[in-house]
Write a protein that holds these residues in place. Sequence first.
Motif, PDB file in Angstrom:
ATOM      1  N   HIS A 437       0.829  -1.205   0.000  1.00 13.37           N
ATOM      2  CA  HIS A 437       0.000   0.000   0.000  1.00 13.37           C
ATOM      3  C   HIS A 437       0.866   1.258   0.000  1.00 13.37           C
ATOM      4  CE1 HIS A 437      -3.022   2.938   1.111  1.00 13.37           C
ATOM      5  NE2 HIS A 437      -2.303   3.256   2.188  1.00 13.37           N
ATOM      6  N   ARG A 438       1.885   1.300   0.829  1.00 10.22           N
ATOM      7  CA  ARG A 438       2.741   2.477   0.877  1.00 10.22           C
ATOM      8  C   ARG A 438       3.497   2.672  -0.431  1.00 10.22           C
ATOM      9  NH1 ARG A 438       2.037   6.364   4.314  1.00 10.22           N
ATOM     10  NH2 ARG A 438       4.258   6.844   4.137  1.00 10.22           N
ATOM     11  N   LEU A 439       3.997   1.595  -0.991  1.00 10.67           N
ATOM     12  CA  LEU A 439       4.797   1.714  -2.213  1.00 10.67           C
ATOM     13  C   LEU A 439       3.947   2.095  -3.419  1.00 10.67           C
ATOM     14  CD1 LEU A 439       7.113  -1.406  -1.747  1.00 10.67           C
ATOM     15  CD2 LEU A 439       7.832   0.986  -1.700  1.00 10.67           C
ATOM     16  N   VAL A 440       2.758   1.516  -3.543  1.00  8.85           N
ATOM     17  CA  VAL A 440       1.935   1.744  -4.734  1.00  8.85           C
ATOM     18  C   VAL A 440       1.163   3.051  -4.646  1.00  8.85           C
ATOM     19  CG1 VAL A 440       0.010   0.819  -6.092  1.00  8.85           C
ATOM     20  CG2 VAL A 440       1.781  -0.720  -5.230  1.00  8.85           C
ATOM     21  N   HIS A 441       0.507   3.304  -3.503  1.00  7.73           N
ATOM     22  CA  HIS A 441      -0.399   4.451  -3.409  1.00  7.73           C
ATOM     23  C   HIS A 441       0.268   5.717  -2.884  1.00  7.73           C
ATOM     24  CE1 HIS A 441      -4.050   2.123  -4.303  1.00  7.73           C
ATOM     25  NE2 HIS A 441      -3.495   1.137  -3.603  1.00  7.73           N
ATOM     26  N   HIS A 442       1.435   5.612  -2.272  1.00  7.73           N
ATOM     27  CA  HIS A 442       2.095   6.809  -1.736  1.00  7.73           C
ATOM     28  C   HIS A 442       3.391   7.136  -2.469  1.00  7.73           C
ATOM     29  CE1 HIS A 442      -0.539   7.384   1.811  1.00  7.73           C
ATOM     30  NE2 HIS A 442      -0.684   6.062   1.737  1.00  7.73           N
ATOM     31  N   HIS A 443       4.130   6.139  -2.897  1.00  4.90           N
ATOM     32  CA  HIS A 443       5.407   6.384  -3.578  1.00  4.90           C
ATOM     33  C   HIS A 443       5.334   6.163  -5.085  1.00  4.90           C
ATOM     34  CE1 HIS A 443       7.769   6.828   0.153  1.00  4.90           C
ATOM     35  NE2 HIS A 443       6.928   5.924   0.667  1.00  4.90           N
ATOM     36  N   GLY A 444       4.161   5.849  -5.615  1.00  7.14           N
ATOM     37  CA  GLY A 444       3.963   5.800  -7.058  1.00  7.14           C
ATOM     38  C   GLY A 444       4.659   4.654  -7.773  1.00  7.14           C
ATOM     39  N   ALA A 464      14.748   3.953  -8.591  1.00  8.08           N
ATOM     40  CA  ALA A 464      16.045   4.200  -7.948  1.00  8.08           C
ATOM     41  C   ALA A 464      15.947   5.256  -6.854  1.00  8.08           C
ATOM     42  CB  ALA A 464      17.081   4.630  -8.989  1.00  8.08           C
ATOM     43  N   GLU A 465      14.895   6.103  -6.906  1.00 13.38           N
ATOM     44  CA  GLU A 465      14.805   7.149  -5.889  1.00 13.38           C
ATOM     45  C   GLU A 465      14.380   6.603  -4.536  1.00 13.38           C
ATOM     46  OE1 GLU A 465      10.843   6.737  -7.911  1.00 13.38           O
ATOM     47  OE2 GLU A 465      12.962   6.847  -8.513  1.00 13.38           O
ATOM     48  N   LEU A 466      13.852   5.371  -4.495  1.00 12.20           N
ATOM     49  CA  LEU A 466      13.461   4.762  -3.227  1.00 12.20           C
ATOM     50  C   LEU A 466      14.668   4.068  -2.601  1.00 12.20           C
ATOM     51  CD1 LEU A 466       9.995   3.197  -4.162  1.00 12.20           C
ATOM     52  CD2 LEU A 466      10.422   5.257  -2.822  1.00 12.20           C
ATOM     53  N   VAL A 467      15.060   4.500  -1.447  1.00 13.25           N
ATOM     54  CA  VAL A 467      16.180   3.900  -0.731  1.00 13.25           C
ATOM     55  C   VAL A 467      15.589   2.964   0.335  1.00 13.25           C
ATOM     56  CG1 VAL A 467      18.260   4.329   0.618  1.00 13.25           C
ATOM     57  CG2 VAL A 467      17.540   5.988  -1.135  1.00 13.25           C
ATOM     58  N   LEU A 468      15.493   1.685  -0.019  1.00  9.64           N
ATOM     59  CA  LEU A 468      14.852   0.709   0.863  1.00  9.64           C
ATOM     60  C   LEU A 468      15.848  -0.193   1.564  1.00  9.64           C
ATOM     61  CD1 LEU A 468      11.839  -0.357  -1.388  1.00  9.64           C
ATOM     62  CD2 LEU A 468      11.925   1.434   0.336  1.00  9.64           C
ATOM     63  N   ASP A 469      17.104  -0.159   1.171  1.00 10.31           N
ATOM     64  CA  ASP A 469      18.160  -0.973   1.803  1.00 10.31           C
ATOM     65  C   ASP A 469      17.838  -2.472   1.757  1.00 10.31           C
ATOM     66  OD1 ASP A 469      19.547   1.350   2.389  1.00 10.31           O
ATOM     67  OD2 ASP A 469      18.603   1.566   4.358  1.00 10.31           O
ATOM     68  N   GLY A 470      17.114  -2.892   0.722  1.00 13.18           N
ATOM     69  CA  GLY A 470      16.803  -4.328   0.572  1.00 13.18           C
ATOM     70  C   GLY A 470      15.752  -4.856   1.517  1.00 13.18           C
ATOM     71  N   VAL A 471      15.024  -3.967   2.218  1.00 11.63           N
ATOM     72  CA  VAL A 471      14.032  -4.426   3.195  1.00 11.63           C
ATOM     73  C   VAL A 471      12.867  -5.117   2.493  1.00 11.63           C
ATOM     74  CG1 VAL A 471      12.438  -3.689   5.017  1.00 11.63           C
ATOM     75  CG2 VAL A 471      14.689  -2.619   4.810  1.00 11.63           C
ATOM     76  N   PHE A 472      12.386  -4.521   1.377  1.00 10.51           N
ATOM     77  CA  PHE A 472      11.245  -5.129   0.688  1.00 10.51           C
ATOM     78  C   PHE A 472      11.626  -6.469   0.054  1.00 10.51           C
ATOM     79  CE2 PHE A 472       8.270  -5.599  -2.882  1.00 10.51           C
ATOM     80  CZ  PHE A 472       7.073  -5.523  -2.177  1.00 10.51           C
ATOM     81  N   ASP A 473      12.862  -6.596  -0.396  1.00  6.29           N
ATOM     82  CA  ASP A 473      13.307  -7.893  -0.945  1.00  6.29           C
ATOM     83  C   ASP A 473      13.310  -8.964   0.142  1.00  6.29           C
ATOM     84  OD1 ASP A 473      13.569  -6.861  -3.448  1.00  6.29           O
ATOM     85  OD2 ASP A 473      15.699  -6.371  -3.228  1.00  6.29           O
ATOM     86  N   LYS A 503      10.644   2.741   8.806  1.00  5.78           N
ATOM     87  CA  LYS A 503      11.736   3.692   8.726  1.00  5.78           C
ATOM     88  C   LYS A 503      11.985   4.143   7.290  1.00  5.78           C
ATOM     89  CE  LYS A 503      14.340   2.160  12.822  1.00  5.78           C
ATOM     90  NZ  LYS A 503      15.613   1.573  13.287  1.00  5.78           N
ATOM     91  N   VAL A 504      11.964   3.202   6.332  1.00  6.50           N
ATOM     92  CA  VAL A 504      12.312   3.544   4.945  1.00  6.50           C
ATOM     93  C   VAL A 504      11.117   4.069   4.173  1.00  6.50           C
ATOM     94  CG1 VAL A 504      14.204   1.881   4.895  1.00  6.50           C
ATOM     95  CG2 VAL A 504      11.927   1.167   4.179  1.00  6.50           C
ATOM     96  N   LEU A 505       9.897   3.821   4.653  1.00  6.30           N
ATOM     97  CA  LEU A 505       8.685   4.278   3.937  1.00  6.30           C
ATOM     98  C   LEU A 505       7.969   5.365   4.717  1.00  6.30           C
ATOM     99  CD1 LEU A 505       7.243   0.855   2.714  1.00  6.30           C
ATOM    100  CD2 LEU A 505       8.587   2.491   1.419  1.00  6.30           C
TER     101      LEU A 505
END
Length: 506
Positions: A437-444, A464-473, A503-505
């Motif tokens: 939800h955060r990635l699709v509806h808030h970060h596009g 590339a603008e999302l700095v997730l540090d591999g958390v979603f993977d 923290k990342v979202l």
Amino acid sequence: MNLSELQIRAKVRTPWQAVDLGALMARRWFLPLWLAWLVPAGLCFLLLSLVFNQNPWVVMLVIWWLKPLLERWPLLLLSRFVFNEHSIRGLTRRQLLGTLVFGALPVLLWRRFDPWRAFSQPITVLEKQKGPQRKSRWRILSSNCSSAASWMTVVLAHVEFLLMMAGPVLVMMLLGDQIEIDTWLFLGDDGNLLAHASNAFALLCMSVVAPFYVAGGFCLYINRRIELEAWDLDLLFRRIARQRSEQSAASSATLASLLCGSLLLITALTVLPAGGVLAAESAGSMMPEQSKEEVLTLLESPPFVVEEEVTQWRWKEGEASEDASSDWLSDWLIDWLDNQDAMSLDGSGLFQVAEAVVWAGIAVLLILLARVLMRYLRAPDMLPDPEKTVVEAPKVLMGMSIDAGSLPQDINAAVAAALDQGDMRAALSLVYRYALHRLVHHHGVEVESWHTELECAAAVRRHAELVLDGVFDRLTRVWLRLAYAHELPSRAVIEQLLVSLQKVLK
């Protein structure tokens, strides 16, 4: 193991349908499975009867205790028959002995009274798993089949007992009331011969039930592997690939035949004009006197000499040329009708008609293109504006709702409540839906409603603008292991993933 040679239809069945399929398989290959159980059991029976001649009950006790080992050779044969390996020449003595010895001690001691023995036996015998690996494999496979396996053990144990009781009852019914059954005891000392005969009949009853017990447990095992490893999809993709290869081979053969036909046609067209050349050469080889006579004869015949009979008035040559322009249409029609026979002979009329049709088609296409172009020039608002096109983000992914209304207001409290109840799947599902939800509806992040977990992870990595540090993977890997391999994560892993995502979202 070659899935292409699978002798049963690869589809997901219910546990009881799998047991029914095992009964059909036992009936089909009953004789080899029965002999594979009866031969070693018979040898053990004879040896034990000689050793414990005065104690026949010990013989059957030992045979009954060795049943888990006696069921291994029929299981090995059945695993080969299912994949169309009917020859036993590939089985070496070392392989047969290793099948009996591998993991024999636990089976005969603390797992002897295992009600799921028929279902768990392939894990030990066929996959060669033991220790923690066997426990982990058993947890994965037995999620919805353990109940059917235990009930199958109970039912077939009663069937075996009823067969053993049916033999003496049948003998007493055939003898009738006139003969007392105690007279059989005179055949041996203290009735030992009758006891050994009863043991032999019990052994025969065990051997009849054993193929159905082994086949039922093996089909439960195969059905679970089909469900987890998607054998049906694998075979479907193989069949599609085979059909496409056959179609490509057929198209190649058709293309080759067309090329051969074209070569033959070109060769024929190249060779046919040679007849005219040969005729010209033969004409050139004639004598000069003969050529002269032929020329004179040709000049004295039409069209060089024109003779016509005129029975009406007509204009002279000079005056007729003045009115020729007025009758051009009638003259053209007359000439065209006169030339039809000659055109039909050499085929030029057909080519002219084809050429006219082609030019007419080109003119129609140009007119249609001009009309379409004029329509768009007159209505510029009809053209789509890429800057105004808005792609609506999906609200459901992989059957899970990810819109704001489906998620709790306090995600931390909801996850903690699920963890307190021990429902790891619900807790991890909330974390995964919250991240989507955060990635699709808030970060596009652009995803489609039909995307899978790995496709969603790839779409996130493209931003590339999302700095997730591999958390979603890491979250995706944990979710895949839970959803498809049924490996429950620990509470600490779920809590750490939720904190890292928050923290990342932000």
